[in-house]
Design an enzyme around this catalytic site. Structure first.
Site, short mmCIF file in Angstrom:
data_model
loop_
_atom_site.label_atom_id
_atom_site.label_comp_id
_atom_site.label_asym_id
_atom_site.label_seq_id
_atom_site.Cartn_x
_atom_site.Cartn_y
_atom_site.Cartn_z
N GLN A 1 64.57 -35.54 -25.29
CA GLN A 1 64.57 -34.17 -24.44
C GLN A 1 65.76 -33.57 -24.24
OE1 GLN A 1 62.15 -34.24 -20.88
NE2 GLN A 1 62.84 -32.38 -20.24
N SER B 1 65.31 -42.32 -25.52
CA SER B 1 64.23 -41.83 -24.52
C SER B 1 62.99 -41.49 -24.95
CB SER B 1 64.90 -41.03 -23.42
OG SER B 1 64.18 -40.68 -22.45
N LEU B 2 62.52 -40.11 -24.87
CA LEU B 2 61.24 -39.78 -25.48
C LEU B 2 61.16 -40.17 -26.86
CD1 LEU B 2 58.87 -37.67 -25.57
CD2 LEU B 2 60.61 -36.12 -26.34
N ARG C 1 53.34 -38.10 -20.08
CA ARG C 1 54.75 -38.36 -19.68
C ARG C 1 55.65 -37.41 -19.22
NH1 ARG C 1 60.14 -38.87 -21.99
NH2 ARG C 1 61.17 -41.16 -21.46
N HIS D 1 64.97 -41.47 -15.53
CA HIS D 1 65.66 -42.93 -15.51
C HIS D 1 66.22 -43.57 -14.13
CE1 HIS D 1 64.51 -42.45 -19.74
NE2 HIS D 1 65.31 -41.31 -19.92
N GLN E 1 60.93 -47.58 -18.89
CA GLN E 1 61.92 -46.93 -19.33
C GLN E 1 61.98 -45.73 -18.52
OE1 GLN E 1 61.34 -43.71 -22.05
NE2 GLN E 1 61.96 -44.68 -23.63
#
Length: 342
Positions: free
Chosen positions: A46, A131-132, A156, A244, A293
């Site tokens: 992202q 991440s994503l 998500r 996070h 995560q």
């Protein structure tokens, strides 16, 4: 030690304990323990989104356009229109940008396939995502099918947006400091704000570029104190909330439920986890990692260093923008990384 510092320390100990428990659970998860990477595919996360992305790829590559059509059927809106035309305010929404980047990155893979052939698109013997982007990496590695991937990143994004809306929080990029100094800055900032408003490092990207997450008061304290710690600058990130960190705990719970009913296969190649900078092959462990995560720091710097130490020779960043290439060049300016953008 102040009460606030003590709370921050206890929270850190608790996170480390959760990490140790995860690794105990993963003790038999060793298929890729001795992996020897040569070619890596990296997928962005992202923040990589830009209005206009994937428009040309969808026009030139029928398989890329078909990905957007399949995703739109699941999402209930025309995803390609949002990517290509915006408005920016809509594309930047967490609930929209996450499926947009996921599909655009896989469209970039179809572009690579169309331009350089099947062999080029299958060249990676290891992959990772920021991440994503870990979801995109797992899809490339055959662990998650495309439709399930769209559903997961949709949930998500929506869940993270809802968690952020329920409890205001934020993220700040700290430029020009080592990880140790940023950790000290977070501790000092957390000591100045009420309980629950503290901050910690959320994204370990590269030396001199770390993102911290936490309460709004904590973010403001970081911005106020940064110069005294010799930071070059701080940048408040345009994200919905403190990704996070434990601010995302409600989203983690919803994602756990969805992952429990999603079929995940053993990846065909190693996928380096954001949580522990290691590959995993056991589907149940991968599900735990994906849920963890959301509230654990992103260990992307450690992931790249681990790959380089194991002999990685060349890389491709596949998807919108060139964020990961920039991180790589800060870690190893001699490394050969090519961008396949959309």
């Amino acid at each position: 030690m102040s009460a606030t510092c003590a709370r921050v320390t206890r929270a850190g100990v608790a996170r480390q304990a959760r990490g140790r428990r995860l690794m105990v659970q993963a003790s038999s998860d060793a298929k890729f323990a001795d992996y020897k990477p040569k070619v890596a595919f990296f997928f962005p996360g992202q923040g990589a989104q830009t209005v206009g992305m994937a428009k040309e790829a969808a026009e030139a590559v029928p398989a890329a356009k078909q990905l957007f059509e399949r995703a739109s059927d699941i999402l209930g809106y025309n995803l390609l229109d949002v990517c290509a035309e915006g408005p920016k305010e809509k594309l930047d929404l967490t609930a929209v940008s996450q499926p947009a980047i996921y599909v655009a990155s896989l469209a970039a893979l179809e572009k690579l396939k169309a331009e350089q052939g099947e062999a080029a698109a299958a060249a990676a013997d290891v992959c990772a995502g920021l991440s994503l982007g870990e979801y995109t990496a797992l899809t490339y590695a055959g662990a998650i099918n495309f439709e399930d991937g769209v559903r997961l990143v949709k949930l998500r994004g929506e869940s993270m947006q809802a968690a952020a809306d329920a409890q205001p929080s934020g993220m700040v990029s700290v430029i020009g400091l080592s990880a140790d100094k940023v950790a000290e800055l977070c501790e000092a900032a957390s000591a100045e704000v009420p309980a629950g408003q503290g901050v910690r490092i959320a994204n370990y990207l590269c030396n001199g570029n770390y993102a911290v997450s936490g309460g709004i008061a904590g973010c403001e304290a970081v911005e106020k104190l940064a110069k005294s710690f010799k930071a070059r600058m701080t940048v408040r990130l345009a994200v919905a909330g403190a990704f996070h960190t434990d601010f995302m705990a409600p989203a983690r719970e919803k994602l756990q439920e969805a992952l429990a009913s999603t079929a995940i296969q053993e990846p065909r190649i190693p996928v380096i986890s954001n949580v522990d900078a290691a590959p995993h092959s056991d589907p149940d462990t991968i599900k735990k990692i994906l849920a963890t995560q959301l509230t654990a720091p992103v260990q992307f710097e450690g992931s790249i260093k681990a790959l380089l130490e194991r002999g990685l020779e060349r890389s491709y960043e596949i998807g919108p923008n060139k964020v990961i290439a920039g991180i790589m060049k800060r870690i190893d300016k001699t490394h050969n990384i090519e961008n396949i953008t959309v």
